[in-house]
Design a protein around this motif. Structure first.
Motif, PDB file in Angstrom:
ATOM      1  N   GLN A  64       8.440  -7.459   0.331  1.00  0.00           N
ATOM      2  CA  GLN A  64       7.089  -7.522   0.627  1.00  0.00           C
ATOM      3  C   GLN A  64       6.252  -8.358  -0.408  1.00  0.00           C
ATOM      4  O   GLN A  64       5.169  -9.092  -0.165  1.00  0.00           O
ATOM      5  N   SER A 105      -2.711  -0.467   8.130  1.00  0.00           N
ATOM      6  CA  SER A 105      -1.537  -0.041   9.031  1.00  0.00           C
ATOM      7  C   SER A 105      -0.642  -1.352   9.502  1.00  0.00           C
ATOM      8  O   SER A 105      -0.996  -2.487   9.745  1.00  0.00           O
ATOM      9  N   SER A 106       0.685  -0.934   9.410  1.00  0.00           N
ATOM     10  CA  SER A 106       1.704  -2.061   9.785  1.00  0.00           C
ATOM     11  C   SER A 106       1.762  -2.572  11.276  1.00  0.00           C
ATOM     12  O   SER A 106       1.678  -3.788  11.197  1.00  0.00           O
ATOM     13  N   ALA A 141       5.278 -10.676  11.761  1.00  0.00           N
ATOM     14  CA  ALA A 141       4.880  -9.479  11.601  1.00  0.00           C
ATOM     15  C   ALA A 141       4.732  -8.788  12.946  1.00  0.00           C
ATOM     16  O   ALA A 141       4.388  -9.450  14.093  1.00  0.00           O
ATOM     17  N   THR A 193      -4.673   2.984   1.956  1.00  0.00           N
ATOM     18  CA  THR A 193      -3.434   2.135   2.169  1.00  0.00           C
ATOM     19  C   THR A 193      -2.508   1.809   0.744  1.00  0.00           C
ATOM     20  O   THR A 193      -1.393   1.751   0.997  1.00  0.00           O
ATOM     21  N   SER A 245      10.843  -2.275   1.716  1.00  0.00           N
ATOM     22  CA  SER A 245      10.156  -3.186   1.817  1.00  0.00           C
ATOM     23  C   SER A 245       9.820  -4.082   0.434  1.00  0.00           C
ATOM     24  O   SER A 245       9.394  -5.388   0.190  1.00  0.00           O
ATOM     25  N   ARG A 251      10.531  -6.789   6.999  1.00  0.00           N
ATOM     26  CA  ARG A 251      10.049  -5.647   6.111  1.00  0.00           C
ATOM     27  C   ARG A 251       9.003  -6.210   5.123  1.00  0.00           C
ATOM     28  O   ARG A 251       8.219  -5.356   4.550  1.00  0.00           O
ATOM     29  N   THR A 277       6.426  -7.842   5.804  1.00  0.00           N
ATOM     30  CA  THR A 277       4.820  -7.600   6.299  1.00  0.00           C
ATOM     31  C   THR A 277       4.508  -6.001   6.515  1.00  0.00           C
ATOM     32  O   THR A 277       3.505  -5.674   7.043  1.00  0.00           O
ATOM     33  N   PHE A 278       5.390  -5.079   6.207  1.00  0.00           N
ATOM     34  CA  PHE A 278       5.246  -3.652   6.262  1.00  0.00           C
ATOM     35  C   PHE A 278       4.108  -3.307   5.212  1.00  0.00           C
ATOM     36  O   PHE A 278       4.197  -3.897   4.153  1.00  0.00           O
ATOM     37  N   VAL A 279       2.988  -2.552   5.500  1.00  0.00           N
ATOM     38  CA  VAL A 279       2.081  -2.391   4.790  1.00  0.00           C
ATOM     39  C   VAL A 279       2.517  -0.890   4.113  1.00  0.00           C
ATOM     40  O   VAL A 279       2.569   0.048   4.754  1.00  0.00           O
ATOM     41  N   SER A 302       1.499   2.930   4.928  1.00  0.00           N
ATOM     42  CA  SER A 302       1.496   3.266   6.347  1.00  0.00           C
ATOM     43  C   SER A 302       2.633   3.994   6.819  1.00  0.00           C
ATOM     44  O   SER A 302       3.682   3.846   6.130  1.00  0.00           O
ATOM     45  N   TRP A 340       5.612   1.882  13.719  1.00  0.00           N
ATOM     46  CA  TRP A 340       5.949   0.337  13.516  1.00  0.00           C
ATOM     47  C   TRP A 340       7.550   0.257  14.207  1.00  0.00           C
ATOM     48  O   TRP A 340       7.666  -0.992  14.849  1.00  0.00           O
TER      49      TRP A 340
END
Lengths: 228, 260
Positions: free
Chosen positions: A32, A94-95, A159, B4, B91, B138, B140-142, B145, B150
């Motif tokens: 990330q 949100s992902s 993504a 978030t 992530s 992984r 790009t995972f927020v 959330s 997902w």
């Protein structure tokens, strides 16, 4: 896909776990932190590229424009740009993205710019003083918007979004709002009709392009699964 | 309302104390971490984003005159669970969290795949691809959330690709799985009855509009929460409830009291 009755199903094979973990370990993947860093760099560089292009083509042209009119127009336009960028970058926390945010942005951004043009137009002491009928502003706005749009889409490739078309349309819209902002600073014409066609229409065009190419642009393409 | 980032929640609590003391703190979903003033650039950017988010939320709430912590009509807040935290850690680069994530997600995804593909080996293959895709994406995972929607979106896309590609093999695979799935513990009569009822229910489900069928299957069979199903299907929570309810009513009408 038919939905057959759910009979007692076999358990997960224990060997599958080892296979999945081994396959995952074999393939390096961005974390990330590195992805956010890469995205930030791409966004900043592509925006700076557009700004450099803006200055290379003459930069800000105040001409006969009233200072108060230009200030209000610029500030309001910049605010719309920041808000659009914020919605795209934050993804609604949100992902998979939040559909109403991106769809809302696609429809709201050109409307917001129309309101900005109409509102700022009230402050203009010399409306329609420099009439323009060519499409150079429309084309140049799209040129300025191209780099940020492509950069942002590239940064988000791979993504997972629930609505890829709408996300791409939102990205393209926000980039176009930024491109139109730069073009608005450059173009001395303050006729409302010209502003709408030359400086707002590109947002709609870009949204359409983003929507049409969104799925292909955001997909990474097929990779080997590594499955046994 | 869910923030978030942890800093967003921290800032929001401060904001509520300082600027809006009448709001209800209980409705907030806090997932606080220790503040790291010397954190990395990304964490600081994350914090800045969260501060802006909390500030904008506060301003909007002030302008509109509502409590921003209140849930929208029909919205149900689901607290983060262990799998979400495992994904957040994964992530961020903690590779060991993948094992935990697999243990929590794989059984649900496997059942999801098995019910649709009806072929054990194919379900395993798509499951493996799903986890590889989770691994690849992984970054790009927020954080903060939910991971289940997902993962189900990834799984669903891979499933659609698989079903498209396999074409006519489906019926053969279905028969093979039926043979494998006969429960040896049950008595013959109840097995036959359950099978007949199941087949009848499957026919009714197949006759339903796809939107209703998907909502019903995700809630009742795949055991997704309403919020998760809404995320996977890309529709609102209310729409999921409505569609599932309509499907349930149709099933009840067709099958009578036997399904209850």
């Amino acid at each position: 896909m038919s939905h057959a009755p759910p009979p007692p199903s076999p358990q997960l094979p224990p060997a599958l776990r080892d296979r999945v973990l081994a396959a995952v370990q074999e393939e390096p993947a961005e974390t990330q932190g590195s992805w956010l860093k890469r995205r930030t760099i791409i966004l900043v560089l592509s925006s700076l590229g557009a700004v450099a292009l803006f200055f290379a083509m003459g930069g800000l042209k105040v001409a006969d424009r009233d200072f108060r009119y230009l200030s209000v127009l610029s500030l309001a336009w910049a605010l719309v740009t920041v808000m659009c960028t914020y919605v795209v970058v934050r993804r609604g926390g949100s992902s998979v993205g939040v559909e109403r945010n991106v769809v809302g942005l696609v429809f709201a951004s050109p409307l917001a710019l129309v309101l900005v043009v109409l509102f700022a137009g009230q402050l203009d002491p010399n409306p329609g003083l420099v009439p323009r009928k060519d499409l150079s502003c429309l084309i140049l706005s799209m040129v300025f918007a191209g780099l940020p749009a492509v950069g942002t889409i590239m940064a988000h490739r791979g993504a997972v979004f629930i609505r890829r078309r709408w996300f791409a349309a939102a990205v393209a819209s926000s980039a176009a709002v930024f491109g139109c902002f730069l073009m608005m600073l450059k173009c001395p014409c303050h006729e409302i009709g010209h502003l709408l066609i030359g400086h707002v229409l590109p947002v709609v065009i870009f949204a359409g392009i983003g929507w049409a190419l969104g799925v292909a642009a955001l997909s990474l393409g097929k990779k080997k699964s590594g499955s046994g | 309302m869910r923030f978030t980032t942890d800093y967003g929640a921290r800032f929001w609590r401060w904001y509520l104390h300082a600027a809006a003391p009448t709001c209800h703190l209980e409705s907030l979903d806090f997932q606080l971490l220790d503040f790291e003033p010397n954190g990395s650039l990304n964490r600081r950017l994350n914090m800045l984003g969260a501060v802006i988010e909390a500030f904008v939320s506060g301003l909007v709430a002030f302008a509109v005159g509502t409590d921003p912590t209140a849930l929208a009509d029909g919205e149900v807040d689901v607290p983060l669970v262990a799998e979400d935290e495992a994904m957040a850690r994964y992530s961020r680069g903690e590779d060991k969290a993948m094992g935990e994530l697999y243990d929590r997600l794989a059984p649900r995804l496997y059942q999801f795949l098995l019910r649709r593909l009806r072929h054990q080996a194919e379900a395993e293959d798509v499951l493996q691809q799903t986890f590889l895709q989770i691994h690849r994406a992984r970054g790009t995972f927020v954080s903060g959330s939910r991971v289940a929607p997902w993962a189900f979106v990834i799984c669903r896309r891979l499933l659609v690709d698989r079903v498209r590609s396999r074409g006519s093999r489906e019926s053969k695979a279905s028969q093979e799985l039926d043979e494998k799935m006969v429960d040896p513990r049950g008595d013959v009569e109840s097995m036959v009855y359950a099978r007949e009822l199941g087949e009848q229910a499957a026919k009714v489900l197949d006759a339903l509009p796809a939107a209703q069928r998907h909502a019903f299957v995700m809630l009742r069979i795949d055991q997704l929460s309403v919020v998760e199903a809404a995320d996977v299907l890309g529709i609102s929570v209310s729409a999921v409830k409505l569609r599932a309810h309509r499907a349930y009513v149709a099933l009840e009408e067709q099958l009578g009291a036997s399904i209850t």
